[in-house]
Design an enzyme around this catalytic site. Structure first.
Site, PDB file in Angstrom:
ATOM      1  N   SER A 133       0.803  -1.225   0.000  1.00  0.00           N
ATOM      2  CA  SER A 133       0.000   0.000   0.000  1.00  0.00           C
ATOM      3  C   SER A 133       0.835   1.275   0.000  1.00  0.00           C
ATOM      4  CB  SER A 133      -0.955   0.020   1.203  1.00  0.00           C
ATOM      5  OG  SER A 133      -0.241   0.150   2.415  1.00  0.00           O
ATOM      6  N   LYS A 170       0.659   4.697   6.736  1.00  0.00           N
ATOM      7  CA  LYS A 170       0.016   5.513   5.710  1.00  0.00           C
ATOM      8  C   LYS A 170       0.505   6.960   5.830  1.00  0.00           C
ATOM      9  CE  LYS A 170      -2.972   2.390   4.086  1.00  0.00           C
ATOM     10  NZ  LYS A 170      -2.314   1.237   4.733  1.00  0.00           N
TER      11      LYS A 170
END
Length: 226
Positions: A133, A170
């Site tokens: 990701s 993230k």
């Protein structure tokens, strides 16, 4: 240094215990439940008094934005690596048990001989990344993300966040009371959680990345998921 009331000492001990056992402070609601307050406003009043007396620091807009000051943190050591050897290197965090602090002994795979001061700010531990990701940010599956433990982060920084029983890496962005956790890969969705809720706990900020051959990847590398 101002004297604390008995009630303030109870709250301080609750904060110490939470940090020692869980790795993060309690919310106002948890303080109310534990100490029998009828309203979060009562807990807030005592917390502000503790902040004025220099026992804690408070960060606005965060349900767990409470930090013990150095003068009052002695009775509540933060979770520490499973060694007292200062030459052991940085702990490599692998599989994280649900509900356990990241640096709990059972979460540490081994130690990596890397100088923490190579990173700015210096790293506290290395987190093994799982998934793609953050691929477009140069953080690949199996990489070791150097992490600085912190409860605060700026927009645009790479953060390590605990979401319920998962740990994720993230980019951080705040928007209208919402924390947006943004991947660096078009195939992964943005995660949105309330900024003042209990769903997300900031564990630290990313300050660098290591990959083979400096630190071989192991089969159990699944700490930070997509």
């Amino acid at each position: 240094m101002d004297t604390l009331t008995d009630r303030q000492r109870e709250i301080l001990e609750l904060i110490r215990r939470s940090v020692a056992e869980r790795g993060y402070p309690p919310t106002r609601a948890e303080i109310c439940q534990s100490l029998g307050f009828r309203s979060p406003n009562a807990a807030e009043s005592h917390l502000r008094a503790l902040a004025r007396k220099g026992a804690i620091e408070m960060r606005r807009g965060a349900s767990r934005g409470i930090r013990l000051t150095d003068a009052f943190a002695g009775a509540a050591p933060e979770p520490s690596p499973a060694t007292d050897d200062p030459n052991a290197g940085l702990p490599v965090v692998g599989r994280v048990a649900a509900g356990s602090p990241l640096l709990a002994e059972e979460s540490i795979e081994r130690y990596c001989q890397v100088d923490a001061s190579l990173f700015s700010p210096p790293a506290d531990y290395l987190l093994r990344v799982r998934g793609e990701s953050m691929r477009d940010a140069g953080i690949l599956d199996g990489d070791l993300l150097a992490v600085r433990r912190d409860t605060e982060a700026r927009d645009g920084q790479i953060v390590v966040v605990r979401l319920h029983d998962e740990v994720t890496v993230k980019f951080l962005e705040r928007c209208n009371g919402v924390l947006r956790l943004i991947p660096a890969h078009p195939d992964y969705p943005v995660i949105e959680v309330a900024a003042d809720g209990q769903d997300a706990v900031l564990e630290g900020i990313g300050v660098g990345v290591l990959r083979s051959p400096l630190d071989p990847r192991g089969p159990e590398g699944n700490a930070a998921s997509d």
